[in-house]
Design a protein around this motif. Structure first.
Motif, PDB file in Angstrom:
ATOM      1  N   MET A 167       0.752  -1.225   0.005  1.00 22.88           N
ATOM      2  CA  MET A 167       0.190  -0.046  -0.017  1.00 22.88           C
ATOM      3  C   MET A 167       0.648   1.300  -0.083  1.00 22.88           C
ATOM      4  SD  MET A 167      -2.585   1.388   2.941  1.00 22.88           S
ATOM      5  CE  MET A 167      -1.516   2.180   3.763  1.00 22.88           C
ATOM      6  N   SER A 223       1.957   4.911   1.067  1.00 24.13           N
ATOM      7  CA  SER A 223       1.588   5.624   2.255  1.00 24.13           C
ATOM      8  C   SER A 223       0.625   6.840   1.863  1.00 24.13           C
ATOM      9  CB  SER A 223       2.991   6.132   2.995  1.00 24.13           C
ATOM     10  OG  SER A 223       3.624   7.312   2.008  1.00 24.13           O
ATOM     11  N   LEU A 276     -12.237  -8.062  -2.885  1.00 23.57           N
ATOM     12  CA  LEU A 276     -12.056  -7.894  -1.348  1.00 23.57           C
ATOM     13  C   LEU A 276     -13.031  -8.342  -0.515  1.00 23.57           C
ATOM     14  CD1 LEU A 276     -10.235  -6.804   1.204  1.00 23.57           C
ATOM     15  CD2 LEU A 276     -11.767  -4.604   0.674  1.00 23.57           C
ATOM     16  N   ASP A 287      -5.372   0.325  -3.922  1.00 27.06           N
ATOM     17  CA  ASP A 287      -4.658  -0.545  -3.082  1.00 27.06           C
ATOM     18  C   ASP A 287      -4.652   0.182  -1.505  1.00 27.06           C
ATOM     19  OD1 ASP A 287      -3.889  -2.209  -4.964  1.00 27.06           O
ATOM     20  OD2 ASP A 287      -1.713  -1.193  -5.085  1.00 27.06           O
ATOM     21  N   TYR A 288      -4.526   1.454  -1.549  1.00 29.70           N
ATOM     22  CA  TYR A 288      -4.837   2.016  -0.404  1.00 29.70           C
ATOM     23  C   TYR A 288      -6.092   1.713   0.237  1.00 29.70           C
ATOM     24  CZ  TYR A 288      -5.059   6.303   2.921  1.00 29.70           C
ATOM     25  OH  TYR A 288      -5.181   6.776   4.108  1.00 29.70           O
ATOM     26  N   THR A 303      -6.360  -1.722   1.600  1.00 29.30           N
ATOM     27  CA  THR A 303      -5.601  -1.935   2.790  1.00 29.30           C
ATOM     28  C   THR A 303      -6.322  -1.419   4.060  1.00 29.30           C
ATOM     29  OG1 THR A 303      -3.731  -1.972   1.256  1.00 29.30           O
ATOM     30  CG2 THR A 303      -3.216  -1.419   3.820  1.00 29.30           C
ATOM     31  N   GLN A 304      -6.931  -0.309   3.859  1.00 29.10           N
ATOM     32  CA  GLN A 304      -7.562   0.465   4.921  1.00 29.10           C
ATOM     33  C   GLN A 304      -8.756  -0.353   5.390  1.00 29.10           C
ATOM     34  OE1 GLN A 304      -5.107   2.288   6.109  1.00 29.10           O
ATOM     35  NE2 GLN A 304      -6.302   4.208   6.171  1.00 29.10           N
ATOM     36  N   THR A 314      -9.074  -3.490   5.383  1.00 31.66           N
ATOM     37  CA  THR A 314      -8.325  -4.871   5.614  1.00 31.66           C
ATOM     38  C   THR A 314      -7.882  -4.534   6.970  1.00 31.66           C
ATOM     39  OG1 THR A 314      -7.807  -5.730   3.616  1.00 31.66           O
ATOM     40  CG2 THR A 314      -6.763  -6.783   5.413  1.00 31.66           C
ATOM     41  N   ARG A 315      -7.167  -3.395   7.327  1.00 25.69           N
ATOM     42  CA  ARG A 315      -6.900  -3.140   8.696  1.00 25.69           C
ATOM     43  C   ARG A 315      -7.968  -2.807   9.651  1.00 25.69           C
ATOM     44  NH1 ARG A 315      -2.135   1.475   7.343  1.00 25.69           N
ATOM     45  NH2 ARG A 315      -0.282  -0.326   6.689  1.00 25.69           N
TER      46      ARG A 315
END
Length: 262
Positions: A1, A3, A126, A250-251, A254-255, A257-258
């Protein structure tokens, strides 16, 4: 991901945000048309408040980062990359909340297959990876586009609804296809809708948990968000090269998923 700083730089470099291609003249024209309740700009929504031109411009300055000065009439307009990033985080929280429920039912649709489709595909994958079901109602539904007189039908690509015109995926502002999809589902409503243009507006109008993407010249979804009909709207230029959206996707993935703790 990437930043947050890396994604901000990418958004500006690719003109997804910052100095965008959408002209100031086009933005202001669309704000005036929405104030007049032009059906093409309503994107399937009804509005509870009056929303005159000045209020729409003020909202778009706050929500998307366009130039707030009403005397700025021509030339360059902007989308604030910080607002894009904040809205992506907001969207991720909403998506994660829906996917945290076992067996979530998700509906995805895009009116920008030549731009935003990769983002929707990534979110669909996802969702499936976290046990969700992608719904595909009303596949093959046909109707005549009211603005151009063309017959179009609903098709799905990896669970993402798109309008097809004689085999070609097409850009669309229309709300009627989403209404047809929801009519077929009946009481078996989706837990989450991820969409744009009229797909998102019609879903939000129907009271579904809806998140969406919108350009600075598509103010209706931001007004819908302000009225509580959409849970999160990400401002961006919705028609740059499809590959430019990969870091944004991607960002966002990932967010989500977190937030799910995975």
């Amino acid at each position: 991901m990437p930043s947050r700083d890396e994604l901000r730089d990418h958004l500006i470099r690719t003109r997804i945000a910052g100095d965008v291609a959408t002209s100031r003249e086009n933005n202001l024209d669309h704000y005036r048309l929405l104030a007049e309740r032009d059906p093409y700009l309503m994107l399937g929504l009804t509005l509870s408040e009056p929303w005159p031109f000045r209020d729409i411009l003020a909202l778009m300055a706050k929500a998307a980062g366009v130039v707030p000065d009403p005397e700025h009439l021509t030339g360059q307009d902007t989308i604030d990359p910080e607002r894009v990033l904040d809205a992506l985080d907001e969207m991720a929280e909403v998506i994660a909340g829906a996917l945290a429920v076992p067996g979530a039912r998700v509906l995805l649709a895009t009116g920008h297959p030549a731009g935003l489709l990769p983002v929707h595909l990534a979110l669909g994958r996802l969702a499936v990876a976290h046990g969700a079901t992608l719904l595909e109602p009303a596949e093959g539904f046909e109707h005549v586009n009211p603005y151009f007189g063309r017959r179009r039908s609903i098709r799905y690509l990896e669970g993402v609804a798109i309008l097809s015109d004689k085999g070609a995926f097409v850009h669309s502002h229309e709300a009627e296809p989403m209404r047809a999809m929801l009519a077929e589902l009946g009481d078996d409503r989706p837990d989450l809708v991820i969409a744009d243009h009229g797909w998102a507006g019609a879903a939000g109008e129907a009271g579904l948990l809806t998140v969406g993407f919108a350009d600075s010249n598509d103010p209706a979804l931001f007004v819908g968000e302000a009225e509580g009909k959409l849970a999160a709207v990400v401002p961006l230029d919705d028609h740059v090269l499809p590959r430019y959206y990969a870091p944004l996707a991607d960002y966002l993935v990932t967010q989500v998923t977190r937030a799910l703790g995975a």
